[in-house]
Design a protein around this motif. Structure first.
Motif, PDB file in Angstrom:
ATOM      1  N   GLY A 161       8.592 -12.478  -6.682  1.00 49.42           N
ATOM      2  CA  GLY A 161       9.440 -12.743  -7.829  1.00 49.42           C
ATOM      3  C   GLY A 161       9.303 -12.233  -9.106  1.00 49.42           C
ATOM      4  N   ALA A 162       7.842 -12.115  -9.436  1.00 49.00           N
ATOM      5  CA  ALA A 162       7.458 -11.415 -10.583  1.00 49.00           C
ATOM      6  C   ALA A 162       7.891  -9.923 -10.459  1.00 49.00           C
ATOM      7  CB  ALA A 162       5.887 -11.835 -10.801  1.00 49.00           C
ATOM      8  N   LEU A 163       7.159  -9.294  -9.357  1.00 49.65           N
ATOM      9  CA  LEU A 163       7.526  -7.766  -9.254  1.00 49.65           C
ATOM     10  C   LEU A 163       9.019  -7.631  -9.108  1.00 49.65           C
ATOM     11  CD1 LEU A 163       5.209  -6.989  -6.091  1.00 49.65           C
ATOM     12  CD2 LEU A 163       5.016  -6.298  -8.614  1.00 49.65           C
ATOM     13  N   ASP A 164       9.965  -8.391  -8.773  1.00 50.81           N
ATOM     14  CA  ASP A 164      11.230  -8.121  -9.082  1.00 50.81           C
ATOM     15  C   ASP A 164      11.565  -7.896 -10.303  1.00 50.81           C
ATOM     16  OD1 ASP A 164      14.096  -7.790  -8.208  1.00 50.81           O
ATOM     17  OD2 ASP A 164      14.423 -10.044  -8.835  1.00 50.81           O
ATOM     18  N   VAL A 165      11.053  -8.729 -11.239  1.00 46.46           N
ATOM     19  CA  VAL A 165      11.247  -8.402 -12.721  1.00 46.46           C
ATOM     20  C   VAL A 165      10.841  -7.018 -13.401  1.00 46.46           C
ATOM     21  CG1 VAL A 165      10.858  -9.402 -15.032  1.00 46.46           C
ATOM     22  CG2 VAL A 165      11.610 -10.951 -13.278  1.00 46.46           C
ATOM     23  N   VAL A 166       9.542  -6.915 -12.679  1.00 49.12           N
ATOM     24  CA  VAL A 166       8.825  -5.599 -13.138  1.00 49.12           C
ATOM     25  C   VAL A 166       9.444  -4.462 -12.666  1.00 49.12           C
ATOM     26  CG1 VAL A 166       6.801  -4.180 -12.843  1.00 49.12           C
ATOM     27  CG2 VAL A 166       6.395  -6.724 -12.848  1.00 49.12           C
ATOM     28  N   TYR A 167      10.010  -4.342 -11.477  1.00 53.16           N
ATOM     29  CA  TYR A 167      10.742  -3.216 -11.000  1.00 53.16           C
ATOM     30  C   TYR A 167      12.275  -3.324 -11.835  1.00 53.16           C
ATOM     31  CZ  TYR A 167       8.029  -1.665  -7.022  1.00 53.16           C
ATOM     32  OH  TYR A 167       7.259  -1.000  -6.248  1.00 53.16           O
ATOM     33  N   THR A 168      12.791  -4.372 -12.160  1.00 52.43           N
ATOM     34  CA  THR A 168      13.955  -4.109 -13.028  1.00 52.43           C
ATOM     35  C   THR A 168      13.933  -3.468 -14.328  1.00 52.43           C
ATOM     36  OG1 THR A 168      15.209  -6.047 -11.897  1.00 52.43           O
ATOM     37  CG2 THR A 168      15.678  -5.632 -13.908  1.00 52.43           C
ATOM     38  N   GLY A 169      12.682  -3.934 -14.982  1.00 48.80           N
ATOM     39  CA  GLY A 169      12.503  -3.390 -16.165  1.00 48.80           C
ATOM     40  C   GLY A 169      12.117  -1.769 -16.050  1.00 48.80           C
ATOM     41  N   LEU A 170      11.365  -1.425 -14.893  1.00 48.97           N
ATOM     42  CA  LEU A 170      11.022  -0.112 -14.693  1.00 48.97           C
ATOM     43  C   LEU A 170      12.176   0.781 -14.561  1.00 48.97           C
ATOM     44  CD1 LEU A 170       8.223   1.511 -14.578  1.00 48.97           C
ATOM     45  CD2 LEU A 170       8.565   1.184 -11.999  1.00 48.97           C
ATOM     46  N   ILE A 171      13.172   0.181 -13.515  1.00 52.14           N
ATOM     47  CA  ILE A 171      14.129   0.882 -13.101  1.00 52.14           C
ATOM     48  C   ILE A 171      15.293   1.241 -14.323  1.00 52.14           C
ATOM     49  CG2 ILE A 171      16.295   0.849 -11.613  1.00 52.14           C
ATOM     50  CD1 ILE A 171      14.392  -0.600  -9.509  1.00 52.14           C
ATOM     51  N   GLU A 172      15.333   0.010 -15.261  1.00 52.62           N
ATOM     52  CA  GLU A 172      16.341   0.163 -16.140  1.00 52.62           C
ATOM     53  C   GLU A 172      15.868   1.285 -17.192  1.00 52.62           C
ATOM     54  OE1 GLU A 172      16.483  -3.695 -17.879  1.00 52.62           O
ATOM     55  OE2 GLU A 172      18.105  -4.358 -16.442  1.00 52.62           O
ATOM     56  N   ASP A 211       0.604  -1.335   0.143  1.00 54.27           N
ATOM     57  CA  ASP A 211       0.015   0.019  -0.228  1.00 54.27           C
ATOM     58  C   ASP A 211       0.879   1.234  -0.024  1.00 54.27           C
ATOM     59  OD1 ASP A 211      -2.601  -0.716  -0.469  1.00 54.27           O
ATOM     60  OD2 ASP A 211      -3.144  -0.946   1.467  1.00 54.27           O
ATOM     61  N   PRO A 212       1.825   1.475   0.717  1.00 54.22           N
ATOM     62  CA  PRO A 212       2.717   2.500   0.698  1.00 54.22           C
ATOM     63  C   PRO A 212       3.355   2.728  -0.633  1.00 54.22           C
ATOM     64  CG  PRO A 212       3.028   1.760   2.786  1.00 54.22           C
ATOM     65  CD  PRO A 212       2.242   0.598   1.949  1.00 54.22           C
ATOM     66  N   GLN A 213       3.570   1.542  -1.340  1.00 56.58           N
ATOM     67  CA  GLN A 213       4.231   1.638  -2.683  1.00 56.58           C
ATOM     68  C   GLN A 213       3.286   2.221  -3.538  1.00 56.58           C
ATOM     69  OE1 GLN A 213       6.520  -1.772  -3.931  1.00 56.58           O
ATOM     70  NE2 GLN A 213       7.235  -2.292  -1.856  1.00 56.58           N
ATOM     71  N   VAL A 214       1.978   1.616  -3.386  1.00 59.21           N
ATOM     72  CA  VAL A 214       0.909   2.196  -4.317  1.00 59.21           C
ATOM     73  C   VAL A 214       0.691   3.727  -4.224  1.00 59.21           C
ATOM     74  CG1 VAL A 214      -1.520   2.111  -4.707  1.00 59.21           C
ATOM     75  CG2 VAL A 214      -0.283  -0.119  -4.395  1.00 59.21           C
ATOM     76  N   ASP A 215       0.895   4.278  -3.147  1.00 57.41           N
ATOM     77  CA  ASP A 215       0.662   5.610  -2.742  1.00 57.41           C
ATOM     78  C   ASP A 215       1.586   6.311  -3.255  1.00 57.41           C
ATOM     79  OD1 ASP A 215      -1.803   4.805  -1.286  1.00 57.41           O
ATOM     80  OD2 ASP A 215      -0.929   5.104   0.773  1.00 57.41           O
ATOM     81  N   ARG A 216       2.851   5.915  -3.180  1.00 54.31           N
ATOM     82  CA  ARG A 216       4.229   6.831  -3.742  1.00 54.31           C
ATOM     83  C   ARG A 216       4.227   6.501  -5.249  1.00 54.31           C
ATOM     84  NH1 ARG A 216       6.343  10.612  -5.140  1.00 54.31           N
ATOM     85  NH2 ARG A 216       8.693  10.534  -5.237  1.00 54.31           N
ATOM     86  N   VAL A 217       3.734   5.518  -5.779  1.00 53.97           N
ATOM     87  CA  VAL A 217       3.736   5.420  -7.317  1.00 53.97           C
ATOM     88  C   VAL A 217       2.666   6.380  -7.752  1.00 53.97           C
ATOM     89  CG1 VAL A 217       3.367   3.798  -9.161  1.00 53.97           C
ATOM     90  CG2 VAL A 217       4.993   3.282  -7.319  1.00 53.97           C
ATOM     91  N   ARG A 218       1.662   6.354  -7.075  1.00 54.72           N
ATOM     92  CA  ARG A 218       0.513   7.395  -7.621  1.00 54.72           C
ATOM     93  C   ARG A 218       0.966   8.770  -7.508  1.00 54.72           C
ATOM     94  NH1 ARG A 218      -5.394   6.177  -5.462  1.00 54.72           N
ATOM     95  NH2 ARG A 218      -5.728   7.629  -6.929  1.00 54.72           N
ATOM     96  N   ALA A 219       1.682   9.141  -6.608  1.00 53.68           N
ATOM     97  CA  ALA A 219       2.241  10.686  -6.354  1.00 53.68           C
ATOM     98  C   ALA A 219       3.293  10.807  -7.373  1.00 53.68           C
ATOM     99  CB  ALA A 219       2.764  10.797  -5.068  1.00 53.68           C
ATOM    100  N   GLU A 237      14.962  11.508  -7.925  1.00 48.74           N
ATOM    101  CA  GLU A 237      14.134  11.369  -6.833  1.00 48.74           C
ATOM    102  C   GLU A 237      13.250  10.069  -6.949  1.00 48.74           C
ATOM    103  OE1 GLU A 237      10.555  13.420  -3.889  1.00 48.74           O
ATOM    104  OE2 GLU A 237      11.218  14.603  -6.010  1.00 48.74           O
ATOM    105  N   GLN A 238      12.645   9.846  -8.098  1.00 45.26           N
ATOM    106  CA  GLN A 238      11.722   8.678  -8.220  1.00 45.26           C
ATOM    107  C   GLN A 238      12.455   7.300  -8.308  1.00 45.26           C
ATOM    108  OE1 GLN A 238       8.902   9.355 -11.438  1.00 45.26           O
ATOM    109  NE2 GLN A 238       7.970  10.966 -10.307  1.00 45.26           N
ATOM    110  N   LEU A 239      13.700   7.441  -8.951  1.00 40.07           N
ATOM    111  CA  LEU A 239      14.565   6.274  -9.244  1.00 40.07           C
ATOM    112  C   LEU A 239      15.010   5.816  -7.779  1.00 40.07           C
ATOM    113  CD1 LEU A 239      16.285   4.726 -10.879  1.00 40.07           C
ATOM    114  CD2 LEU A 239      18.041   6.124 -11.011  1.00 40.07           C
ATOM    115  N   ARG A 240      15.290   6.602  -6.727  1.00 38.22           N
ATOM    116  CA  ARG A 240      15.651   6.287  -5.425  1.00 38.22           C
ATOM    117  C   ARG A 240      14.625   5.466  -4.830  1.00 38.22           C
ATOM    118  NH1 ARG A 240      18.129  11.461  -5.222  1.00 38.22           N
ATOM    119  NH2 ARG A 240      16.330  12.290  -4.163  1.00 38.22           N
ATOM    120  N   ASP A 241      13.389   5.916  -4.806  1.00 34.84           N
ATOM    121  CA  ASP A 241      12.110   5.394  -4.250  1.00 34.84           C
ATOM    122  C   ASP A 241      12.085   4.020  -5.022  1.00 34.84           C
ATOM    123  OD1 ASP A 241      11.991   7.500  -2.692  1.00 34.84           O
ATOM    124  OD2 ASP A 241      10.254   8.410  -3.635  1.00 34.84           O
ATOM    125  N   LEU A 242      11.846   3.961  -6.254  1.00 33.04           N
ATOM    126  CA  LEU A 242      11.898   2.726  -6.773  1.00 33.04           C
ATOM    127  C   LEU A 242      12.803   1.700  -6.535  1.00 33.04           C
ATOM    128  CD1 LEU A 242      10.458   3.860 -10.118  1.00 33.04           C
ATOM    129  CD2 LEU A 242       8.919   3.093  -8.501  1.00 33.04           C
TER     130      LEU A 242
END
Length: 186
Positions: free
Chosen positions: A112-123, A60-68, A145-150
């Protein structure tokens, strides 16, 4: 959606052509963040198993921050003279990735799936930071700033997938579905 993303005006000190490139890049960032927000809520609703509550409450805190983050990107895009397209149709039409494919599943499989999602997004975000850094330090700063949070969110996810020896159960998984299987099998 307008086919020409060239704005009629932009922020002082930035060429309109540079703003157009930034607007295009920021639209892709907006699409990615909107997709991530929905994916995180999907996982939040469909996670099961012994780690349910930890993962459910972690997201939930991740959802809120990503929406922001999405709001910040859309507002920067508009400040540069662009139009922030935030509709589901635009997201689906413009994205270059497939929809998240894991349904109701064990918490570790979802992580495990989210790890791959985050990797693609961060790259992709790191590439966007480099692009923005060439022309606009304000946009670059927003993205950093967003990169640090992700990266921190991915660290939270990876902490569940890592062995005491520092090995990730999802190492070398080419897709989110493969990562989910590898994580669940450990």
């Amino acid at each position: 959606m307008a086919s020409d993303s060239t704005p009629r005006y932009t922020v002082p000190g930035l060429a309109v052509q540079d703003a157009a490139s930034l607007i295009e890049m920021l639209q892709q960032r907006l699409n990615s963040l909107n997709d991530l927000h929905l994916t995180l809520k999907h996982v939040h609703w469909n996670v099961v198993g012994p780690h349910f509550i930890a993962v459910h409450e972690m997201l939930d805190p991740q959802v809120d921050r990503v929406r922001a983050m999405a709001d910040d990107v859309a507002e920067r895009l508009a400040a540069l003279g662009g139009v922030a397209y935030g509709t589901p149709g635009v997201l689906v039409e413009q994205r270059s990735w497939k929809d998240y494919s894991v349904g109701r599943a064990d918490a570790i499989a979802h992580l495990g799936a989210l790890d791959v999602v985050y990797t693609g997004l961060i790259e992709d975000l790191r590439a966007a930071v480099r692009t923005a850094g060439e022309t606009d330090p304000a946009t670059e700063d927003l993205l950093i700033e967003q990169l640090r949070d992700l990266e921190q969110f991915q660290w939270f996810v990876r902490a569940h997938l890592e062995t005491a020896g520092g090995t990730l159960s999802t190492a070398d998984a080419p897709t989110e579905a493969a990562a989910a299987r590898k994580a669940a099998d450990r």
